[in-house]
Scaffold this motif. Structure first.
Motif, PDB file in Angstrom:
ATOM      1  N   GLY A 234      11.077  -2.975   2.885  1.00  0.00           N
ATOM      2  CA  GLY A 234      10.481  -1.797   3.021  1.00  0.00           C
ATOM      3  C   GLY A 234      10.810  -0.746   2.511  1.00  0.00           C
ATOM      4  O   GLY A 234       9.916   0.202   1.708  1.00  0.00           O
ATOM      5  N   LEU A 235      12.340  -0.634   2.313  1.00  0.00           N
ATOM      6  CA  LEU A 235      12.741   0.468   1.335  1.00  0.00           C
ATOM      7  C   LEU A 235      12.419   0.341  -0.127  1.00  0.00           C
ATOM      8  O   LEU A 235      12.079   1.452  -0.815  1.00  0.00           O
ATOM      9  CB  LEU A 235      14.282   0.301   1.470  1.00  0.00           C
ATOM     10  N   SER A 236      12.011  -0.794  -0.780  1.00  0.00           N
ATOM     11  CA  SER A 236      11.810  -1.051  -1.903  1.00  0.00           C
ATOM     12  C   SER A 236      10.497  -0.575  -2.185  1.00  0.00           C
ATOM     13  O   SER A 236       9.837  -0.070  -3.210  1.00  0.00           O
ATOM     14  CB  SER A 236      11.744  -2.590  -2.489  1.00  0.00           C
ATOM     15  N   ARG A 237       9.389  -0.697  -1.130  1.00  0.00           N
ATOM     16  CA  ARG A 237       8.030  -0.236  -1.477  1.00  0.00           C
ATOM     17  C   ARG A 237       8.135   1.338  -1.124  1.00  0.00           C
ATOM     18  O   ARG A 237       7.461   1.929  -1.642  1.00  0.00           O
ATOM     19  CB  ARG A 237       7.253  -0.706  -0.108  1.00  0.00           C
ATOM     20  N   GLU A 238       9.047   1.791  -0.335  1.00  0.00           N
ATOM     21  CA  GLU A 238       9.019   3.380  -0.190  1.00  0.00           C
ATOM     22  C   GLU A 238       9.443   3.903  -1.450  1.00  0.00           C
ATOM     23  O   GLU A 238       9.211   4.927  -1.896  1.00  0.00           O
ATOM     24  CB  GLU A 238      10.191   3.558   0.968  1.00  0.00           C
TER      25      GLU A 238
ATOM     26  N   ALA B 254      16.864  11.575  -9.069  1.00  0.00           N
ATOM     27  CA  ALA B 254      15.642  11.971  -8.348  1.00  0.00           C
ATOM     28  C   ALA B 254      15.912  11.204  -7.111  1.00  0.00           C
ATOM     29  O   ALA B 254      15.409  11.562  -5.888  1.00  0.00           O
ATOM     30  CB  ALA B 254      14.530  11.655  -8.934  1.00  0.00           C
ATOM     31  N   LEU B 255      16.286   9.798  -7.206  1.00  0.00           N
ATOM     32  CA  LEU B 255      16.524   8.973  -5.745  1.00  0.00           C
ATOM     33  C   LEU B 255      17.857   9.386  -5.013  1.00  0.00           C
ATOM     34  O   LEU B 255      17.699   9.554  -3.754  1.00  0.00           O
ATOM     35  CB  LEU B 255      16.713   7.579  -6.215  1.00  0.00           C
ATOM     36  N   ILE B 256      18.954  10.059  -5.570  1.00  0.00           N
ATOM     37  CA  ILE B 256      20.048  10.447  -4.974  1.00  0.00           C
ATOM     38  C   ILE B 256      19.649  11.874  -4.145  1.00  0.00           C
ATOM     39  O   ILE B 256      19.728  11.876  -3.101  1.00  0.00           O
ATOM     40  CB  ILE B 256      21.017  10.732  -5.844  1.00  0.00           C
ATOM     41  N   ALA B 257      18.670  12.639  -4.800  1.00  0.00           N
ATOM     42  CA  ALA B 257      18.232  13.989  -4.347  1.00  0.00           C
ATOM     43  C   ALA B 257      17.167  13.372  -2.929  1.00  0.00           C
ATOM     44  O   ALA B 257      17.580  14.047  -1.908  1.00  0.00           O
ATOM     45  CB  ALA B 257      17.235  14.564  -5.033  1.00  0.00           C
ATOM     46  N   LYS B 258      16.735  12.515  -3.078  1.00  0.00           N
ATOM     47  CA  LYS B 258      15.712  11.876  -1.929  1.00  0.00           C
ATOM     48  C   LYS B 258      16.550  11.221  -0.804  1.00  0.00           C
ATOM     49  O   LYS B 258      16.554  11.255   0.241  1.00  0.00           O
ATOM     50  CB  LYS B 258      14.712  11.238  -2.229  1.00  0.00           C
ATOM     51  N   TYR B 259      17.476  10.262  -0.961  1.00  0.00           N
ATOM     52  CA  TYR B 259      18.210   9.410  -0.421  1.00  0.00           C
ATOM     53  C   TYR B 259      19.750   9.255  -0.317  1.00  0.00           C
ATOM     54  O   TYR B 259      20.058   8.353   0.312  1.00  0.00           O
ATOM     55  CB  TYR B 259      17.700   7.874  -0.658  1.00  0.00           C
ATOM     56  N   GLY B 260      20.301  10.010  -1.366  1.00  0.00           N
ATOM     57  CA  GLY B 260      21.611   9.817  -1.339  1.00  0.00           C
ATOM     58  C   GLY B 260      22.452   9.865  -0.288  1.00  0.00           C
ATOM     59  O   GLY B 260      23.693   9.210  -0.460  1.00  0.00           O
TER      60      GLY B 260
ATOM     61  N   ASN C 188       5.442   9.640  -6.424  1.00  0.00           N
ATOM     62  CA  ASN C 188       5.083  11.049  -6.027  1.00  0.00           C
ATOM     63  C   ASN C 188       5.907  12.031  -6.642  1.00  0.00           C
ATOM     64  O   ASN C 188       5.854  13.240  -6.810  1.00  0.00           O
ATOM     65  CB  ASN C 188       5.435  11.046  -4.663  1.00  0.00           C
ATOM     66  N   LEU C 189       7.212  11.533  -7.685  1.00  0.00           N
ATOM     67  CA  LEU C 189       7.767  12.344  -8.395  1.00  0.00           C
ATOM     68  C   LEU C 189       7.170  12.690  -9.856  1.00  0.00           C
ATOM     69  O   LEU C 189       7.700  13.532 -10.638  1.00  0.00           O
ATOM     70  CB  LEU C 189       9.129  11.528  -8.583  1.00  0.00           C
ATOM     71  N   ARG C 190       5.998  11.994 -10.092  1.00  0.00           N
ATOM     72  CA  ARG C 190       5.419  12.580 -11.340  1.00  0.00           C
ATOM     73  C   ARG C 190       5.175  14.020 -11.413  1.00  0.00           C
ATOM     74  O   ARG C 190       4.702  14.527 -10.620  1.00  0.00           O
ATOM     75  CB  ARG C 190       4.249  11.692 -11.676  1.00  0.00           C
TER      76      ARG C 190
ATOM     77  N   PHE D 252       5.052   9.405 -16.466  1.00  0.00           N
ATOM     78  CA  PHE D 252       4.496   8.338 -16.190  1.00  0.00           C
ATOM     79  C   PHE D 252       5.044   7.059 -15.483  1.00  0.00           C
ATOM     80  O   PHE D 252       6.274   7.035 -15.973  1.00  0.00           O
ATOM     81  CB  PHE D 252       3.668   7.713 -17.585  1.00  0.00           C
ATOM     82  N   VAL D 253       4.331   6.476 -14.595  1.00  0.00           N
ATOM     83  CA  VAL D 253       4.911   5.570 -13.763  1.00  0.00           C
ATOM     84  C   VAL D 253       3.844   4.241 -13.559  1.00  0.00           C
ATOM     85  O   VAL D 253       2.614   4.578 -13.219  1.00  0.00           O
ATOM     86  CB  VAL D 253       5.454   5.862 -12.338  1.00  0.00           C
ATOM     87  N   ARG D 254       4.223   3.002 -14.058  1.00  0.00           N
ATOM     88  CA  ARG D 254       3.183   1.958 -13.732  1.00  0.00           C
ATOM     89  C   ARG D 254       4.242   0.639 -13.172  1.00  0.00           C
ATOM     90  O   ARG D 254       5.038   0.369 -13.774  1.00  0.00           O
ATOM     91  CB  ARG D 254       2.518   1.687 -15.105  1.00  0.00           C
ATOM     92  N   THR D 255       3.686   0.247 -12.065  1.00  0.00           N
ATOM     93  CA  THR D 255       4.279  -0.850 -11.695  1.00  0.00           C
ATOM     94  C   THR D 255       3.963  -2.187 -12.238  1.00  0.00           C
ATOM     95  O   THR D 255       2.553  -2.483 -12.514  1.00  0.00           O
ATOM     96  CB  THR D 255       4.091  -1.204 -10.149  1.00  0.00           C
ATOM     97  N   ILE D 256       4.751  -2.908 -12.831  1.00  0.00           N
ATOM     98  CA  ILE D 256       4.626  -4.061 -13.661  1.00  0.00           C
ATOM     99  C   ILE D 256       4.567  -5.282 -12.696  1.00  0.00           C
ATOM    100  O   ILE D 256       3.598  -6.158 -12.880  1.00  0.00           O
ATOM    101  CB  ILE D 256       5.390  -4.247 -14.996  1.00  0.00           C
ATOM    102  N   ALA D 257       5.703  -5.344 -11.949  1.00  0.00           N
ATOM    103  CA  ALA D 257       5.722  -6.375 -11.038  1.00  0.00           C
ATOM    104  C   ALA D 257       6.640  -5.993  -9.920  1.00  0.00           C
ATOM    105  O   ALA D 257       7.511  -5.195  -9.732  1.00  0.00           O
ATOM    106  CB  ALA D 257       6.758  -7.710 -11.867  1.00  0.00           C
ATOM    107  N   GLY D 258       6.268  -6.523  -8.767  1.00  0.00           N
ATOM    108  CA  GLY D 258       6.865  -6.267  -7.231  1.00  0.00           C
ATOM    109  C   GLY D 258       6.273  -5.035  -6.739  1.00  0.00           C
ATOM    110  O   GLY D 258       5.124  -4.659  -6.989  1.00  0.00           O
ATOM    111  N   PRO D 259       6.902  -4.519  -5.503  1.00  0.00           N
ATOM    112  CA  PRO D 259       8.174  -5.205  -5.144  1.00  0.00           C
ATOM    113  C   PRO D 259       8.183  -6.673  -4.690  1.00  0.00           C
ATOM    114  O   PRO D 259       7.104  -6.971  -4.045  1.00  0.00           O
ATOM    115  CB  PRO D 259       8.570  -4.284  -4.079  1.00  0.00           C
TER     116      PRO D 259
END
Length: 139
Positions: free
Chosen positions: A85-89, A21-27, A96-98, A109-116
């Motif tokens: 900035g990229l880590s937050r993006e 998914a990330l390669i499709a967006k940012y590859g 948004n991929l859910r 399902f996505v849940r941020t545990i810690a960070g960025p």
């Protein structure tokens, strides 16, 4: 009567689905993988499963660390801000991929545990930001 044992399908891989998914967006702009190249020439996004287990054969539920890594020789003095900035993006992109059908599964399902957050590196010229996420995917 001969009985053939049931064959369970292969469980989907959180790492594989997130990397694809990330390669499709940012590859074309960044290096995206589970293992960093020895001498990176672009900003890198590393996806690593660090824990977790599947709820059943069709769902993979994992704790995944996603790091954005750059250095002064790649990004100059702007490296800190680029990694931050990229880590937050990337974090927003995961949310948004859910529910979107991806080539090898669906992020459900996505849940941020810690960070960025910034992660200290032995090399003072390297900037690393990481987020720890709980991610579930299904086939």
């Amino acid at each position: 009567m001969t009985r053939t044992p049931a064959q369970a399908p292969q469980r989907p891989s959180v790492e594989k689905i997130v990397v694809q998914a990330l390669i499709a967006k940012y590859g074309s702009t960044y290096t995206i993988s589970t293992v960093l190249p020895d001498n990176p020439t672009k900003v890198a996004i590393r996806v690593q499963r660090i824990s977790g287990a599947g709820n059943n054969i069709q769902v993979d539920k994992a704790i995944v660390e996603i790091e954005v890594i750059t250095s002064k020789h790649i990004s100059g003095t702007a490296g800190y801000g680029i990694a931050d900035g990229l880590s937050r993006e990337v974090q927003a992109a995961l949310y948004n991929l859910r529910s979107l059908q991806l080539p090898t599964g669906v992020i459900q399902f996505v849940r941020t545990i810690a960070g960025p957050r910034r992660i200290a590196d032995l090399n003072a010229d390297t900037y690393r930001f990481a987020a720890t996420n709980e991610i579930s995917v299904h086939a």
